[in-house]
Design a protein around this motif. Structure first.
Motif, PDB file in Angstrom:
ATOM      1  N   UNK A 110      -9.141  17.837   5.624  1.00 52.02           N
ATOM      2  CA  UNK A 110     -10.205  17.407   5.387  1.00 52.02           C
ATOM      3  C   UNK A 110     -10.979  16.398   6.602  1.00 52.02           C
ATOM      4  N   UNK A 111     -12.287  16.565   6.879  1.00 56.17           N
ATOM      5  CA  UNK A 111     -13.071  16.113   7.983  1.00 56.17           C
ATOM      6  C   UNK A 111     -13.033  14.545   7.766  1.00 56.17           C
ATOM      7  N   UNK A 112     -13.234  13.949   6.566  1.00 57.13           N
ATOM      8  CA  UNK A 112     -13.588  12.669   6.437  1.00 57.13           C
ATOM      9  C   UNK A 112     -12.442  11.730   6.239  1.00 57.13           C
ATOM     10  N   UNK A 113     -11.601  11.767   7.418  1.00 59.06           N
ATOM     11  CA  UNK A 113     -10.348  10.760   7.185  1.00 59.06           C
ATOM     12  C   UNK A 113     -10.652   9.175   7.483  1.00 59.06           C
ATOM     13  N   UNK A 114     -11.748   8.911   8.006  1.00 61.73           N
ATOM     14  CA  UNK A 114     -12.148   7.690   8.305  1.00 61.73           C
ATOM     15  C   UNK A 114     -11.118   6.800   9.403  1.00 61.73           C
ATOM     16  N   UNK A 231       4.553   3.818  -3.685  1.00 65.02           N
ATOM     17  CA  UNK A 231       6.026   4.211  -3.513  1.00 65.02           C
ATOM     18  C   UNK A 231       6.381   5.008  -2.419  1.00 65.02           C
ATOM     19  N   UNK A 232       5.369   5.712  -1.838  1.00 60.89           N
ATOM     20  CA  UNK A 232       5.517   6.699  -0.927  1.00 60.89           C
ATOM     21  C   UNK A 232       4.844   6.021   0.577  1.00 60.89           C
ATOM     22  N   UNK A 233       3.739   5.424   0.438  1.00 63.14           N
ATOM     23  CA  UNK A 233       3.194   4.926   1.798  1.00 63.14           C
ATOM     24  C   UNK A 233       2.383   3.603   1.537  1.00 63.14           C
ATOM     25  N   UNK A 234       1.818   3.000   2.580  1.00 68.37           N
ATOM     26  CA  UNK A 234       1.016   1.749   2.524  1.00 68.37           C
ATOM     27  C   UNK A 234      -0.436   2.077   2.291  1.00 68.37           C
ATOM     28  N   UNK A 235      -0.815   2.256   1.131  1.00 69.96           N
ATOM     29  CA  UNK A 235      -2.352   2.709   1.058  1.00 69.96           C
ATOM     30  C   UNK A 235      -3.095   1.413   1.260  1.00 69.96           C
ATOM     31  N   UNK A 243     -10.879  -2.174   9.628  1.00 70.81           N
ATOM     32  CA  UNK A 243     -10.927  -3.199   8.784  1.00 70.81           C
ATOM     33  C   UNK A 243     -10.089  -3.612   7.768  1.00 70.81           C
ATOM     34  N   UNK A 244      -9.473  -2.569   7.258  1.00 66.44           N
ATOM     35  CA  UNK A 244      -8.488  -2.618   6.004  1.00 66.44           C
ATOM     36  C   UNK A 244      -7.190  -2.199   6.254  1.00 66.44           C
ATOM     37  N   UNK A 245      -6.845  -1.194   7.525  1.00 64.21           N
ATOM     38  CA  UNK A 245      -5.704  -0.779   7.983  1.00 64.21           C
ATOM     39  C   UNK A 245      -5.193   0.034   6.885  1.00 64.21           C
ATOM     40  N   UNK A 246      -3.701   0.088   6.915  1.00 64.51           N
ATOM     41  CA  UNK A 246      -3.010   0.887   5.950  1.00 64.51           C
ATOM     42  C   UNK A 246      -2.702   2.459   6.290  1.00 64.51           C
ATOM     43  N   UNK A 247      -2.039   3.191   5.627  1.00 65.31           N
ATOM     44  CA  UNK A 247      -1.738   4.692   5.745  1.00 65.31           C
ATOM     45  C   UNK A 247      -3.099   5.648   5.454  1.00 65.31           C
ATOM     46  N   UNK A 248      -3.320   5.245   4.148  1.00 64.32           N
ATOM     47  CA  UNK A 248      -4.179   6.250   3.389  1.00 64.32           C
ATOM     48  C   UNK A 248      -5.385   5.649   2.918  1.00 64.32           C
ATOM     49  N   UNK A 249      -6.557   5.990   2.957  1.00 67.72           N
ATOM     50  CA  UNK A 249      -7.980   5.770   2.639  1.00 67.72           C
ATOM     51  C   UNK A 249      -8.038   5.211   1.177  1.00 67.72           C
ATOM     52  N   UNK A 250      -8.143   3.969   0.856  1.00 61.51           N
ATOM     53  CA  UNK A 250      -8.556   3.485  -0.571  1.00 61.51           C
ATOM     54  C   UNK A 250      -7.585   4.087  -1.506  1.00 61.51           C
ATOM     55  N   UNK A 251      -6.100   3.947  -1.444  1.00 64.27           N
ATOM     56  CA  UNK A 251      -5.344   4.279  -2.526  1.00 64.27           C
ATOM     57  C   UNK A 251      -5.203   5.954  -2.707  1.00 64.27           C
ATOM     58  N   UNK A 252      -5.696   6.504  -1.466  1.00 65.26           N
ATOM     59  CA  UNK A 252      -5.604   8.089  -1.918  1.00 65.26           C
ATOM     60  C   UNK A 252      -6.813   8.591  -2.548  1.00 65.26           C
ATOM     61  N   UNK A 253      -8.019   7.833  -2.746  1.00 72.44           N
ATOM     62  CA  UNK A 253      -9.086   8.103  -3.413  1.00 72.44           C
ATOM     63  C   UNK A 253      -9.568   9.549  -3.215  1.00 72.44           C
ATOM     64  N   UNK A 254      -9.663  10.193  -1.845  1.00 68.60           N
ATOM     65  CA  UNK A 254     -10.055  11.446  -1.590  1.00 68.60           C
ATOM     66  C   UNK A 254      -9.267  12.573  -2.036  1.00 68.60           C
ATOM     67  N   UNK A 255      -7.809  12.234  -2.009  1.00 64.90           N
ATOM     68  CA  UNK A 255      -6.626  12.953  -2.635  1.00 64.90           C
ATOM     69  C   UNK A 255      -7.158  13.199  -4.320  1.00 64.90           C
TER      70      UNK A 255
END
Length: 432
Positions: A110-114, A231-235, A243-255
């Motif tokens: 998806x295009x909106x990976x931020x 348990x799998x990533x640093x959300x 600003x917020x760093x981490x592996x994945x946007x807002x605890x995987x909100x878009x997923x």
């Protein structure tokens, strides 16, 4: 009985006993209602099919799989892909244990990976007779899939008969969030507006909210999807990677938002995509059904309805104090009925609108807009319906006199208070 007849009878009895034992062993481990396949070499079905399954020999994850009837029955797997480490992927889909096929996957990030390294993606599997497949996996190889977990395939049958008119998708619940009172008020408000189903993707929450969630789950209106993304990533706890760093946007909100659309594609006529502290409120209709009937009648080609967000700051309280109820003094959280002052909309500032969508017409969504969809979108007029978002202020410099009075929630006060009290009582949080 002669000796030869006895031997034949004994051998037949042993054979029948062995077969019967194998059948019992098999049926205790696998549901025949889900998979009508031979009782040996059955693929391992992911126990976490409602959640997250690592893709073997990769840094990627599968979430859930669906037949997409809009695209000639291809299999669409909602996934989490590491964007800068994408190797060739394959789909292995099985009709029976002896009829599995491997095809190369088409990965659509998806295009909106931020800016986050991991992001929601659609892994599209195209092959013959996929509409008959029952389970699927994503592989990094075109062979050697032993001991690999398969996902069950959902939405195998399309229908125009829906269990719910409205489903609310709440994308992520994490940390020690314990805003019990506002959650109860929001749930009961949505019930009064005609919502029959709410889905929440839960990583963690506070102890009091846990009790309330169990109540609504028992009641039947709430579906809790386990979401152990930590348990799998640093959300990330925020939306901005810088600003917020981490592996994945807002605890995987878009997923989870995309997963929720496909999960309810043939269960719900409409899906609301919003946060736990937001209410899409009709202002000229008594409920959401009459609102959407009028909107859909006036705009038949529209499948994505967008509603402006309006902030009701928790720092400003209504003056009478009539909703500062003693019964709620020990209930943690915000009392939305005390906050009737609305910030003015700023036309030069992005408005984080939310949506009600026809899930059968959306292919990919972001938080505030749909990315790929069929038909048209429509921005609902402010005076017809808007989102009530009770939270900390966005324009903290404004005084009460500079805010607008908006008492729409008070139109439901009698039933709302009664129903909130009942929910808190049944949760063991309120002594009446």
């Amino acid at each position: 009985m002669d000796k030869r007849t006895f031997k034949t009878f004994f051998a037949l009895s042993c054979t029948i006993t062995i077969i019967f034992t194998l059948i019992l062993t098999y049926t205790s481990n696998y549901s025949l209602s889900q998979y009508v396949v031979p009782f040996y070499n059955v693929p391992k079905i992911s126990e976490a099919f409602n959640s997250i399954t690592p893709i073997k020999d990769s840094e990627h994850f599968m979430v859930s799989a669906f037949i997409d009837h809009r695209l000639d029955g291809v299999i669409r797997i909602i996934s989490i892909i590491k964007r800068n480490n994408l190797q060739p992927l394959y789909c292995v889909y099985c009709i029976t244990v002896h009829d599995c096929k491997t095809v190369q996957a088409d990965v659509q990030i998806h295009s909106d990976h931020f800016g986050f390294p991991f992001h929601v993606s659609d892994v599209i599997c195209k092959g013959k007779h996929m509409e008959n497949a029952t389970h699927v996996l994503i592989s990094t190889k075109d062979s050697d899939n032993n001991n690999t977990e398969y996902l069950p395939i959902k939405n195998r049958v399309s229908t125009n008969t829906f269990k719910f008119n409205f489903t609310v998708c709440i994308s992520s619940l994490f940390g020690e969030y314990n805003n019990v009172l506002q959650f109860a008020q929001t749930m009961e408000m949505y019930k009064l507006l005609g919502v029959q189903h709410v889905v929440i993707y839960k990583t963690s929450c506070g102890p009091d909210l846990e009790k309330l969630l169990k109540h609504y789950e028992t009641e039947g209106i709430l579906e809790i999807v386990s979401w152990p993304i930590d348990k799998f990533l640093n959300p990330s706890p925020g939306w901005n990677f810088q600003e917020h760093k981490g592996d994945l946007h807002y605890y995987g909100q878009l997923v989870t938002l995309n997963e929720c659309i496909y999960r309810h594609m043939y269960q719900s006529r409409y899906v609301l995509l919003n946060d736990i502290d937001e209410i899409i409120m009709p202002y000229k209709h008594t409920n959401l059904l009459s609102l959407l009937e009028d909107l859909q009648s006036a705009h038949p080609s529209v499948n994505v309805f967008i509603f402006e967000s309006h902030i009701f700051p928790t720092t400003q309280f209504e003056d009478s104090g009539k909703f500062k109820r003693a019964e709620w003094n020990n209930i943690p959280g915000v009392n939305i009925m005390e906050h009737i002052y609305r910030e003015p909309d700023r036309k030069y500032v992005f408005n984080p609108a939310k949506m009600i969508v026809n899930p059968r017409k959306v292919k990919q969504t972001s938080v505030h807009s749909s990315l790929k969809y069929y038909g048209d979108i429509y921005h609902v007029k402010f005076d017809v319906s808007r989102m009530v978002h009770v939270r900390e202020p966005m324009q903290a410099n404004l005084t009460k006199d500079q805010l607008f009075v908006d008492k729409r929630v008070w139109d439901f006060e009698q039933k709302l208070i009664q129903n909130v009290d009942q929910a808190l009582k049944l949760s063991g949080l309120l002594q009446m």
